[in-house]
Design an enzyme around this catalytic site. Structure first.
Site, PDB file in Angstrom:
ATOM      1  CB  CYS A 245      53.995-101.989 -49.546  1.00  0.00           C
ATOM      2  SG  CYS A 245      54.515-102.660 -47.963  1.00  0.00           S
TER       3      CYS A 245
ATOM      4  CG  HIS B 190      48.564-103.710 -47.537  1.00  0.00           C
ATOM      5  ND1 HIS B 190      48.966-103.497 -48.842  1.00  0.00           N
ATOM      6  CD2 HIS B 190      49.676-103.524 -46.772  1.00  0.00           C
ATOM      7  CE1 HIS B 190      50.271-103.195 -48.849  1.00  0.00           C
ATOM      8  NE2 HIS B 190      50.721-103.201 -47.609  1.00  0.00           N
ATOM      9  CD  GLU B 191      49.163-101.924 -43.236  1.00  0.00           C
ATOM     10  OE1 GLU B 191      50.196-102.423 -42.754  1.00  0.00           O
ATOM     11  OE2 GLU B 191      49.178-101.194 -44.241  1.00  0.00           O
TER      12      GLU B 191
ATOM     13  CG  HIS C 179      52.678-105.989 -43.920  1.00  0.00           C
ATOM     14  ND1 HIS C 179      53.737-106.314 -44.732  1.00  0.00           N
ATOM     15  CD2 HIS C 179      52.180-104.828 -44.414  1.00  0.00           C
ATOM     16  CE1 HIS C 179      53.880-105.389 -45.677  1.00  0.00           C
ATOM     17  NE2 HIS C 179      52.943-104.476 -45.510  1.00  0.00           N
TER      18      HIS C 179
END
Ligand SMILES: [Zn+2]
Length: 204
Positions: free
Chosen positions: A131, A174-175, A178
């Site tokens: 990341c 993953h994004e 966030h």
């Protein structure tokens, strides 16, 4: 001037100094939805996030600008707590060294992206995840859904629904994480980082 106004200035190129690192409270916040029509800054930010990913994948530009290579970036990583992500996943050349037909398997700026359905099967990248907001290696399988259906809006406010699998699916999850204040290592089994659950797909 707000952070988004600074980032959206015509002369500004997003660089590593714009990216906040683990420990910054914004990375743990639940982001706000964007509303449509988007502001000019929100549209420009999406474009600049995509440009950052392109720059980060270009060896000459990345070297010049001191960028770590990335395939995805979320607005909260720029200290902008809004549901905006950019993903740019290059296609690899085949095993004979032939260039791919399409340069990218996924290239999209997504507003308000959301996982609306997912497979029962889990998946993890064989080499773990990294990341741009984490300046250390964290080893272990990051357990995610193998396949996901994602809904998002483009900059024009049009709704899209896409099905993702393999590496693309992992990158988008993953994004989206966030935008919900979740870091990739939250999904690693603390006691046994390389535990393989029954049926879990290991993505090479
Ligand atoms: Zn990240």
């Amino acid at each position: 001037m707000s952070v988004i106004e600074k980032l959206a200035k015509p002369s500004h190129l997003i660089n590593m100094n714009d990216i906040i690192r683990e420990g910054h409270p914004t990375l743990r916040k639940i982001c706000d939805d964007v509303t449509f029509p988007l502001s000019d800054e929100e549209i420009i930010l999406g474009e600049k996030m995509m440009q950052f990913l392109k720059n980060s994948q270009d060896p000459v530009t990345a070297e010049k600008m001191g960028l770590r290579g990335g395939v995805g970036l979320a607005a909260p990583q720029l200290n902008v707590s809004k549901r905006i992500i950019a993903v740019l996943v290059p296609n690899m050349e085949d095993k004979d060294g032939n260039p791919p037909k399409e340069a990218y398997s996924l290239q999209e700026v997504m507003y308000n992206p959301k996982v609306v359905a997912h497979s029962v099967q889990d998946a993890a990248l064989a080499d773990g995840e990294g990341c741009l907001s984490v300046d250390r290696v964290v080893e272990g399988y990051v357990v995610r859904h193998s396949r996901v259906t994602v809904e998002y809006f483009d900059k024009n406010g049009e709704k899209h629904r896409i099905k993702l699998k393999g590496y693309n699916s992992i990158v988008v999850q993953h994004e989206i994480d966030h935008t919900n204040g979740i870091m990739f290592y939250d999904r690693i089994n603390e006691k046994n980082p390389f535990a393989v659950k029954d049926g879990m797909l290991i993505v090479e």
